[in-house]
Design a protein around this motif. Structure first.
Motif, short mmCIF file in Angstrom:
data_model
loop_
_atom_site.label_atom_id
_atom_site.label_comp_id
_atom_site.label_asym_id
_atom_site.label_seq_id
_atom_site.Cartn_x
_atom_site.Cartn_y
_atom_site.Cartn_z
N HIS A 156 3.31 2.97 -4.79
CA HIS A 156 2.41 4.11 -4.93
C HIS A 156 1.20 3.79 -5.98
CE1 HIS A 156 4.52 7.37 -3.08
NE2 HIS A 156 5.73 6.88 -3.45
N GLY A 209 1.03 2.15 3.48
CA GLY A 209 1.75 2.96 4.39
C GLY A 209 2.99 2.18 4.99
N VAL A 224 2.20 8.37 3.90
CA VAL A 224 1.15 7.49 3.38
C VAL A 224 0.28 6.62 4.53
CG1 VAL A 224 0.53 5.58 2.06
CG2 VAL A 224 2.05 7.28 1.08
N ARG A 261 -1.04 2.77 -3.52
CA ARG A 261 -1.71 3.80 -2.75
C ARG A 261 -2.95 4.45 -3.43
NH1 ARG A 261 -1.12 9.33 -3.16
NH2 ARG A 261 0.52 8.93 -4.63
#
Length: 811
Positions: free
Chosen positions: A725, A752, A764, A728
């Motif tokens: 994350h 993702g 994602v 991301r």
């Protein structure tokens, strides 16, 4: 006996002259002397000078106070300086190079006042491609008062003994450049007094350099203060000594030597109005009148414009397609792609020759020089105002892609469709790179592969009808009927006729022909041939000075080598003013063959690369380009499978030219691939400090987090998800800055996919693939379409067995 100033002036050829401004040369413009600097520092910090040198006193102040206070204490002495007197005429002459140990910016001001290009170097971070082909080169051995590490710059103002120690490699690089420039040249050292220890040190170093250069250089000392006794001592050591001031020197020079400001007669050639382009551009219409040389083509050289006009080439179908495309008013660029040896350069030149018949200006950029995108925009605006059309051919366009992108973005943005661009490259170098949307919005790709059936017939017709070519064909081939000849050509037509003519017509393998030719070369020249071939095959920009440094051969022997390698290795001019002459094998296909057989082991290639890097003189832009090309994804360092060895070579490159980004990018990528995450993170932080964030580094930062999440042993699943994350969030931030960077977008997709594996969630990945598809729409790059297809196939395959692919709680 000291030389009279008039006699010194009479013997000066600026293009072969190196100027070295030493202490005291700036005094007529009221620059401070060394004694003045010592006095100011002593007074400011209330430290008795007590016979200390400038470096000693500066070191004491830096220890007792701060470096920033030291630097700020002397800057006011330089900020208000303005060039006065004869030095203002410095830019009127094409000096080979200019060196200075002074901190001031008087030389830079002179060039700005005359609107003349100058590339100034004050630290090894300045060793990069400046993109100013005609610019004078100024090398500041002791830095510049404007920049110092105390302000956050990488440059040091060299004051203290510690400064000298930490910048020794930079100064040695400049003295290497001086050695090259002095070969066959004239060095004039300009200072105040023969009794100045600073001038003595410069003169002694110059004498050592001149002796080791073996190039017959001449060294003259031009000093303001007359001192006949010391002059006698210097003359005994081989120096010429002339007494006179810098004002008198330039005043006399201005009267005796014509200024180099060119006055042009009215001309229809747009390049005569954009002077920077003429030295780095081939005027195709002029070259079309050059004599042809069929034997050169038979030996592997690409067809020249003269060869095309003499009818020594056969028509390629793609040429008519490109000519038709350029006749479309809305078109801006055509890209011709194909493997090495299929005849791309010849086809491009055929295209330009055809376009010239339609009253179109046609030019070819000389590939060894930086593409001057802003100057070409000026040309585009000029010809648009005239209502004319022009085409610029850029060979090896992948090497100039940043400048190509800048040019095309401007042409499309300003609707300057009067100037069209023909880019030629190999697919393996072209496809992976980041390209401007203009290449697809106002451009079209053309591919050149094997000869088409109609091209085979044209080739046979040419062989049958052309009296210049017929004697070159093997008797064994000539005896066949036309049907049999065509059948054999169809089996062996992967290469263009004029790249590998012997391969097409001979009855033996082309490799054997090249190796037999190599075997017949005298042994002392075989080594030169194989090294030149290996360097060229690896993307290295080979030139005479580099070969001399690499092999330790004197200048006189290089000409003998070229004679012995006639029709095998060619020398051509790159920059005569800097004495740079390129060396090139007949064709890169032949260079590849020689390299494959003469460097069969990766360790031998690694040794050659290391020797080349050790010999690089980073003050030459052509050698900075060598560093970049060695980092390419195909022919350079990837030939060495061991990443530990690659990393050692990359670090050497970074030490030679720390201002270059590409070796740093490659090192970071290698460290991530090797699982050296902490080292990669350190390199990323240093890069960010030195340069700030760019697209490739943003991608590597995302990839580093993704790799840590998936490959770090012993951490919990929840920690892996947390790291992903973070990746991301970084990807989202990076895409906001680089929305069309396909590598950053790909890194986002990887995040993702890894989250899919760990959580079974697609949110994602869906967001990432949506960004990639939006970029596909904006850019139109077919490579992005392929990337999308690959990721969608991966996630589809993954969804089938998703439960089985989820990793355990810890790895």
């Amino acid at each position: 006996m000291p030389t009279e100033l008039s006699r010194l002036i009479g013997g000066i050829q600026p293009e072969r002259t190196v100027l070295f401004f030493g202490a005291g040369s700036s005094i007529p413009s009221r620059a401070p002397s060394v004694a003045k600097l010592i006095s100011v520092i002593s007074t400011k910090f209330k430290i008795d000078a007590d016979g200390f040198s400038l470096s000693e006193l500066s070191g004491i102040v830096e220890e007792r106070f701060t470096r920033k206070e030291l630097i700020e204490s002397i800057r006011p002495l330089f900020k208000s300086l303005r060039p006065t007197g004869g030095i203002v005429n410095l830019p009127l002459f094409p000096w080979r190079s200019i060196f200075t140990t002074n901190y001031d910016d008087l030389v830079e001001q002179c060039y700005r006042t005359k609107s003349a290009d100058l590339a100034a170097y004050s630290s090894n971070f300045d060793f990069t491609v400046h993109g100013k082909q005609n610019a004078a080169k100024l090398f500041k051995l002791h830095g510049t008062y404007e920049k110092d590490i105390s302000d956050g710059h990488q440059t040091r103002l060299i004051l203290t003994e510690s400064d000298y120690d930490q910048t020794s490699q930079y100064r040695e690089s400049l003295y290497d450049r001086l050695k090259s420039d002095l070969a066959g040249g004239h060095l004039i050292i300009i200072g105040h007094s023969l009794g100045d220890e600073h001038i003595k040190a410069i003169a002694n170093r110059a004498a050592q350099i001149n002796a080791s250069a073996h190039g017959g250089g001449k060294v003259t000392l031009l000093l303001y203060q007359r001192d006949d006794n010391r002059a006698m001592l210097f003359e005994k050591r081989g120096f010429d000594v002339c007494f006179g001031g810098i004002d008198e020197f330039f005043a006399e020079l201005s009267r005796s030597v014509p200024a180099t400001d060119l006055v042009f007669e009215a001309s229809n050639n747009p390049l005569e109005h954009v002077h920077a382009l003429s030295p780095v551009t081939t005027d195709v219409k002029h070259s079309m009148d050059a004599p042809s040389d069929v034997s050169s083509m038979f030996n592997g050289w690409p067809a020249s414009y003269g060869d095309v006009m003499a009818g020594l080439t056969f028509d390629r179908t793609v040429v008519e397609e490109m000519v038709y495309w350029f006749q479309n008013d809305a078109s801006i660029v055509a890209t011709l792609l194909g493997a090495s040896g299929v005849g791309k350069t010849t086809a491009a030149r055929q295209c330009l020759c055809q376009l010239s018949r339609h009253n179109v200006h046609v030019w070819e950029h000389r590939a060894d020089h930086t593409l001057l995108s802003k100057s070409w925009v000026d040309v585009a605006r000029l010809i648009k105002g005239r209502g004319e059309k022009a085409v610029l051919f850029i060979d090896e366009a992948h090497s100039h892609l940043q400048q190509v992108n800048e040019l095309l973005d401007t042409l499309l943005g300003e609707k300057l469709t009067s100037l069209k661009v023909l880019c030629v490259s190999t697919r393996n170098h072209w496809n992976p790179r980041i390209k401007s949307p203009a290449l697809y919005k106002a451009g079209k790709e053309f591919k050149l592969d094997k000869l088409l059936p109609q091209e085979l017939d044209r080739l046979l017709n040419l062989v049958d009808s052309n009296a210049s070519i017929r004697p070159l064909i093997e008797n064994t081939f000539s005896g066949f009927s036309r049907y049999e000849r065509r059948r054999r050509l169809a089996e062996r037509c992967e290469a263009d006729m004029f790249v590998c003519l012997k391969n097409i017509f001979a009855s033996e393998k082309f490799d054997d022909i090249v190796l037999r030719e190599y075997a017949h070369i005298a042994s002392q020249y075989q080594d030169i041939y194989r090294i030149v071939a290996a360097m060229e095959s690896s993307g290295i920009r080979v030139h005479r000075q580099l070969v001399m440094r690499l092999l330790g051969i004197p200048a006189a022997e290089t000409m003998a080598a070229l004679v012995a390698l006639t029709d095998i290795v060619m020398e051509y001019s790159i920059t005569e003013r800097e004495g740079i002459y390129g060396w090139k094998c007949r064709h890169n296909v032949i260079a590849d063959i020689v390299t494959r057989y003469k460097y069969p082991d990766a360790s031998e290639m690694a040794t050659l690369f290391e020797r080349v890097i050790d010999c690089i003189s980073p003050s030459y832009e052509i050698e900075i380009r060598t560093i970049r090309e060695l980092c390419n994804v195909e022919t350079g360092l990837p030939r060495i499978p061991d990443k530990v060895v690659q990393n050692k070579l990359l670090r050497k490159m970074m030490s030679v030219a720390p201002g270059e980004r590409v070796p740093r990018h490659r090192l970071i990528r290698n460290l991530i691939d090797m699982g050296e995450f902490e080292k990669a993170d350190t390199e990323l932080r240093i890069f960010d400090k030195d340069f700030g964030r760019d697209g490739p580094v943003s991608r590597y930062q995302i990839s580093l987090l993704t790799s840590r999440a998936t490959r770090s042993p012993g951490i919990l699943r929840e920690d892996r998800i947390a790291i992903l994350h973070q990746a991301r969030e970084l990807a989202i931030t990076s895409i906001a800055r680089f929305p069309n960077h396909k590598s950053v977008l790909s890194a986002y997709c990887e995040v993702g996919i890894e989250l899919c594996k760990l959580t079974g969630e697609y949110a994602v990945f869906d967001a990432a693939i949506a960004e990639l598809k939006a970029a596909e729409e904006r850019v139109g790059d077919p490579e992005i379409s392929k990337i999308i297809a690959r990721y969608e196939a991966r996630v589809t395959a993954q969804s089938v067995g998703l439960v089985d692919m989820l990793p355990p709680e810890t790895a």
